[in-house]
Design a protein around this motif. Structure first.
Motif, PDB file in Angstrom:
ATOM      1  N   ARG A  68      11.445  -1.554  -3.532  1.00 27.01           N
ATOM      2  CA  ARG A  68      11.430  -0.949  -4.869  1.00 27.01           C
ATOM      3  C   ARG A  68      10.166  -1.358  -5.631  1.00 27.01           C
ATOM      4  NH1 ARG A  68      15.667  -4.657  -5.307  1.00 27.01           N
ATOM      5  NH2 ARG A  68      17.172  -2.987  -4.948  1.00 27.01           N
ATOM      6  N   ASP A  69       9.655  -2.573  -5.373  1.00 24.29           N
ATOM      7  CA  ASP A  69       8.419  -2.990  -6.018  1.00 24.29           C
ATOM      8  C   ASP A  69       7.250  -2.121  -5.560  1.00 24.29           C
ATOM      9  OD1 ASP A  69      10.000  -5.083  -7.033  1.00 24.29           O
ATOM     10  OD2 ASP A  69       8.296  -6.471  -6.994  1.00 24.29           O
ATOM     11  N   LEU A  70       7.132  -1.925  -4.259  1.00 25.14           N
ATOM     12  CA  LEU A  70       6.044  -1.090  -3.747  1.00 25.14           C
ATOM     13  C   LEU A  70       6.188   0.345  -4.240  1.00 25.14           C
ATOM     14  CD1 LEU A  70       5.520  -2.284  -0.057  1.00 25.14           C
ATOM     15  CD2 LEU A  70       4.231  -2.905  -2.107  1.00 25.14           C
ATOM     16  N   ASP A  71       7.415   0.847  -4.248  1.00 20.82           N
ATOM     17  CA  ASP A  71       7.632   2.213  -4.741  1.00 20.82           C
ATOM     18  C   ASP A  71       7.121   2.350  -6.175  1.00 20.82           C
ATOM     19  OD1 ASP A  71       8.841   2.885  -2.352  1.00 20.82           O
ATOM     20  OD2 ASP A  71      10.893   2.653  -3.115  1.00 20.82           O
ATOM     21  N   SER A  72       7.469   1.391  -6.998  1.00 19.40           N
ATOM     22  CA  SER A  72       7.085   1.461  -8.413  1.00 19.40           C
ATOM     23  C   SER A  72       5.576   1.342  -8.592  1.00 19.40           C
ATOM     24  CB  SER A  72       7.790   0.353  -9.201  1.00 19.40           C
ATOM     25  OG  SER A  72       9.192   0.549  -9.204  1.00 19.40           O
ATOM     26  N   VAL A  73       4.962   0.364  -7.934  1.00 17.33           N
ATOM     27  CA  VAL A  73       3.523   0.142  -8.125  1.00 17.33           C
ATOM     28  C   VAL A  73       2.715   1.326  -7.610  1.00 17.33           C
ATOM     29  CG1 VAL A  73       1.577  -1.332  -7.532  1.00 17.33           C
ATOM     30  CG2 VAL A  73       3.764  -2.360  -8.131  1.00 17.33           C
ATOM     31  N   VAL A  74       3.116   1.889  -6.486  1.00 19.84           N
ATOM     32  CA  VAL A  74       2.402   3.062  -5.973  1.00 19.84           C
ATOM     33  C   VAL A  74       2.549   4.237  -6.941  1.00 19.84           C
ATOM     34  CG1 VAL A  74       2.360   4.789  -4.128  1.00 19.84           C
ATOM     35  CG2 VAL A  74       2.509   2.356  -3.561  1.00 19.84           C
ATOM     36  N   GLU A  75       3.722   4.384  -7.528  1.00 17.02           N
ATOM     37  CA  GLU A  75       3.922   5.450  -8.523  1.00 17.02           C
ATOM     38  C   GLU A  75       2.991   5.240  -9.719  1.00 17.02           C
ATOM     39  OE1 GLU A  75       7.393   6.966 -11.642  1.00 17.02           O
ATOM     40  OE2 GLU A  75       7.957   5.781  -9.873  1.00 17.02           O
ATOM     41  N   TRP A  76       2.877   3.991 -10.202  1.00 16.55           N
ATOM     42  CA  TRP A  76       2.020   3.710 -11.354  1.00 16.55           C
ATOM     43  C   TRP A  76       0.540   3.830 -10.983  1.00 16.55           C
ATOM     44  CZ3 TRP A  76       5.301  -1.289 -11.978  1.00 16.55           C
ATOM     45  CH2 TRP A  76       6.572  -0.939 -12.455  1.00 16.55           C
ATOM     46  N   TRP A  77       0.214   3.537  -9.740  1.00 18.02           N
ATOM     47  CA  TRP A  77      -1.168   3.659  -9.268  1.00 18.02           C
ATOM     48  C   TRP A  77      -1.662   5.102  -9.399  1.00 18.02           C
ATOM     49  CZ3 TRP A  77      -1.753   6.342  -4.438  1.00 18.02           C
ATOM     50  CH2 TRP A  77      -3.084   6.496  -4.035  1.00 18.02           C
ATOM     51  N   GLU A  78      -0.782   6.055  -9.223  1.00 13.75           N
ATOM     52  CA  GLU A  78      -1.195   7.456  -9.333  1.00 13.75           C
ATOM     53  C   GLU A  78      -1.715   7.762 -10.725  1.00 13.75           C
ATOM     54  OE1 GLU A  78       2.212   9.637  -8.114  1.00 13.75           O
ATOM     55  OE2 GLU A  78       2.005   9.117  -5.993  1.00 13.75           O
ATOM     56  N   GLU A  79      -1.191   7.055 -11.743  1.00 13.34           N
ATOM     57  CA  GLU A  79      -1.668   7.208 -13.111  1.00 13.34           C
ATOM     58  C   GLU A  79      -2.816   6.246 -13.420  1.00 13.34           C
ATOM     59  OE1 GLU A  79       0.081   6.876 -17.705  1.00 13.34           O
ATOM     60  OE2 GLU A  79       1.444   6.780 -15.978  1.00 13.34           O
ATOM     61  N   HIS A  80      -2.868   5.133 -12.680  1.00  8.69           N
ATOM     62  CA  HIS A  80      -3.904   4.106 -12.895  1.00  8.69           C
ATOM     63  C   HIS A  80      -4.587   3.826 -11.560  1.00  8.69           C
ATOM     64  CE1 HIS A  80      -2.204   3.206 -16.901  1.00  8.69           C
ATOM     65  NE2 HIS A  80      -1.030   3.330 -16.318  1.00  8.69           N
ATOM     66  N   PRO A  81      -5.429   4.728 -11.076  1.00  9.77           N
ATOM     67  CA  PRO A  81      -5.995   4.608  -9.724  1.00  9.77           C
ATOM     68  C   PRO A  81      -6.938   3.428  -9.535  1.00  9.77           C
ATOM     69  CG  PRO A  81      -7.035   6.417 -10.927  1.00  9.77           C
ATOM     70  CD  PRO A  81      -5.870   5.970 -11.754  1.00  9.77           C
ATOM     71  N   GLU A  82      -7.359   2.755 -10.615  1.00  5.40           N
ATOM     72  CA  GLU A  82      -8.242   1.596 -10.477  1.00  5.40           C
ATOM     73  C   GLU A  82      -7.472   0.300 -10.290  1.00  5.40           C
ATOM     74  OE1 GLU A  82     -11.551   1.889 -10.135  1.00  5.40           O
ATOM     75  OE2 GLU A  82     -10.995   4.004 -10.098  1.00  5.40           O
ATOM     76  N   LEU A  83      -6.150   0.353 -10.291  1.00  3.51           N
ATOM     77  CA  LEU A  83      -5.319  -0.814 -10.039  1.00  3.51           C
ATOM     78  C   LEU A  83      -5.575  -1.336  -8.626  1.00  3.51           C
ATOM     79  CD1 LEU A  83      -1.588  -1.070 -10.983  1.00  3.51           C
ATOM     80  CD2 LEU A  83      -2.248  -1.513  -8.627  1.00  3.51           C
ATOM     81  N   THR A  84      -5.530  -2.650  -8.448  1.00  9.50           N
ATOM     82  CA  THR A  84      -5.763  -3.274  -7.147  1.00  9.50           C
ATOM     83  C   THR A  84      -4.484  -3.927  -6.637  1.00  9.50           C
ATOM     84  OG1 THR A  84      -8.083  -3.728  -7.684  1.00  9.50           O
ATOM     85  CG2 THR A  84      -7.113  -5.000  -5.891  1.00  9.50           C
ATOM     86  N   ILE A  85      -4.198  -3.743  -5.354  1.00 11.14           N
ATOM     87  CA  ILE A  85      -3.055  -4.397  -4.721  1.00 11.14           C
ATOM     88  C   ILE A  85      -3.574  -5.434  -3.725  1.00 11.14           C
ATOM     89  CG2 ILE A  85      -1.024  -4.113  -3.263  1.00 11.14           C
ATOM     90  CD1 ILE A  85      -0.624  -1.366  -4.411  1.00 11.14           C
ATOM     91  N   THR A  86      -3.135  -6.679  -3.902  1.00  4.42           N
ATOM     92  CA  THR A  86      -3.500  -7.761  -2.988  1.00  4.42           C
ATOM     93  C   THR A  86      -2.377  -7.933  -1.981  1.00  4.42           C
ATOM     94  OG1 THR A  86      -4.817  -8.894  -4.675  1.00  4.42           O
ATOM     95  CG2 THR A  86      -4.045 -10.218  -2.829  1.00  4.42           C
ATOM     96  N   VAL A  87      -2.725  -7.909  -0.708  1.00  2.00           N
ATOM     97  CA  VAL A  87      -1.714  -7.975   0.356  1.00  2.00           C
ATOM     98  C   VAL A  87      -1.904  -9.251   1.171  1.00  2.00           C
ATOM     99  CG1 VAL A  87      -1.528  -5.467   0.487  1.00  2.00           C
ATOM    100  CG2 VAL A  87      -3.110  -6.652   1.999  1.00  2.00           C
ATOM    101  N   GLY A  88      -0.780  -9.852   1.575  1.00  2.00           N
ATOM    102  CA  GLY A  88      -0.843 -11.086   2.344  1.00  2.00           C
ATOM    103  C   GLY A  88      -0.280 -10.940   3.739  1.00  2.00           C
ATOM    104  N   ALA A  89      -0.072  -9.702   4.188  1.00  2.98           N
ATOM    105  CA  ALA A  89       0.453  -9.458   5.539  1.00  2.98           C
ATOM    106  C   ALA A  89       0.011  -8.070   5.993  1.00  2.98           C
ATOM    107  CB  ALA A  89       1.983  -9.553   5.551  1.00  2.98           C
TER     108      ALA A  89
END
Length: 427
Positions: free
Chosen positions: A122-143
């Motif tokens: 649900r976290d990834l679903d939400s952040v990806v949805e918000w990214w569509e409105e804020h395409p300059e957002l950065t996601i840091t991944v550890g895996a």
């Protein structure tokens, strides 16, 4: 922003841009804290928004060429986030909820980083949805697995790769993240993960974090080692394509009354030197340093019980309001705001109302012996204080006000604690 200004530094105290480097509990105005407790009741968090801004200014002064991001998990309150944003810091978020809070507080997408640690779907679903409105957002991944999960959701935006450098530091084993396998891809596998990510995303940075509460030669040596390793990795995989190398935060504050302030300028110089020449911007992400000494917890004594070993001062705040002493054996300065000069002192145990032996703020500490009704202040409560509050024992969470008297969070009610519950029949 408004509010009572922080007091002037004591003689001989190290200062830097952004006000005094240390704000001790003794420097909070007792009369003002009494007024706030009388107006709003206890337990009560008091936050000095001016001090938040001062701490941000000091960080920017020590790291003038770096991207300074605030670790939102230290204190997510709207007023604090707005103060941080106005001070020019970015927002480093550990959950989708923190990303939402940062965006709602006015941070633009290009100043928001989401550091996903084993993120729920649900976290990834939400952040990806918000990214569509804020395409300059950065996601840091550890895996690497997280890269696959993002791709499955149609994400092809900005990615930062979190690395486990095998170097940990901090005030307690539970917060030393740099060597814990939970965090980041193994250092020796980082180049292949970066290559994989570049095939599918816009890889803009590298990230690592040693831990929280870094202080002293051993911790600083570990931080320096981490930064040096990240510099080596950036030179290996950068190829002119990285925007930043984030070496975390964890900068300490002096919780004990006699602890010296962290020499922030020296830490900044050491960090730059250890990173070396990289074709990317240095980034740091302090949280505790921004808000810890900007907050106190006020609590009222309701029970005084002399025992052969100590005087037990029962108070209306407990581990549900400030968890750090119970969870980390953390030291917080405690001041009796009603103690007069020459008041009797002795070993005092300040204990809360929770049915747990660990529900104490101190055990047998040399303090002014309190009387019923005295007001106590607990220092350095601005970081991980309200954030870790709970409703255990069905205790509503406390209110929070600014030093100017504005209500920042209303006191929770018992009806608020139970509002989501339903009976067995669904009613």
């Amino acid at each position: 922003m408004s509010g009572e200004q922080s007091s002037a530094p004591e003689p001989g105290r190290t200062t830097a841009e952004g006000g005094p480097a240390i704000r001790r509990l003794a420097e909070w105005n007792a009369d003002r804290l009494h007024e706030l407790a009388a107006d709003h009741g206890t337990p009560l968090y008091v936050t000095d928004l001016d001090r938040v801004a001062e701490n941000c200014a000091r960080l920017r002064g020590a790291f003038p060429d770096a991207d300074v991001k605030y670790a939102v998990k230290a204190h997510t309150g709207r007023a604090v986030l707005e103060s941080v944003r106005e001070s020019g810091l970015g927002a480093e978020c550990a959950s989708a909820g923190e990303v939402r809070r940062a965006l709602d507080a006015g941070f633009p997408g290009d100043r928001v980083d989401y550091t996903a640690v084993n993120p729920p779907a649900r976290d990834l679903d939400s952040v990806v949805e918000w990214w569509e409105e804020h395409p300059e957002l950065t996601i840091t991944v550890g895996a690497r697995d997280t890269l696959d999960r993002l791709a499955e959701r149609g994400y092809d935006g900005r990615v930062c790769v979190r690395v486990n450098p095998g170097v940990g530091a901090g005030h307690h084993e539970k917060v030393r993240t740099g060597a814990a396998p939970k965090f980041g891809v193994p250092y020796d596998r980082a180049p292949e993960v970066v290559d994989d990510a570049r095939d599918r995303f816009d890889v803009v940075g590298l990230h690592a974090h040693a831990g929280s509460g870094i202080h002293g030669e051993e911790d600083l040596a570990a931080h320096r080692d981490l930064v040096a390793r990240m510099g080596e990795l950036a030179r290996e995989v950068g190829d002119g394509q990285l925007e930043f190398v984030d070496v975390g935060g964890g900068f300490s504050v002096p919780y004990c009354e006699d602890d010296p302030a962290l020499d922030l300028n020296a830490v900044a110089d050491t960090t730059r030197e250890a990173l070396g020449d990289v074709d990317a911007t240095l980034a740091v992400e302090p949280g505790r340093y921004v808000v810890a000494d900007a907050g106190v917890l006020l609590t009222r004594v309701n029970t005084v019980k002399p025992t052969p070993e100590t005087t037990v001062a029962g108070v209306d705040a407990g581990m549900t309001d400030l968890l750090r002493p119970a969870m980390y054996d953390a030291y917080h300065a405690i001041r009796n705001l009603d103690a007069s000069e020459g008041s009797a002192e002795g070993p005092v145990t300040v204990a809360g109302p929770i049915c747990e032996t660990g529900d104490t703020f101190c055990d047998g500490r040399d303090l002014s012996i309190p009387e019923r009704g005295d007001l106590l202040a607990v220092g350095n409560a601005g970081a991980y204080g309200y954030e870790m509050a709970s409703t255990y024992n069905s205790r509503p969470r406390p209110a929070e006000v600014s030093l100017a008297g504005d209500v920042l969070r209303e006191r929770e009610t018992l009806a608020g604690v139970t509002r989501l519950e339903r009976g067995g029949g669904g009613e």
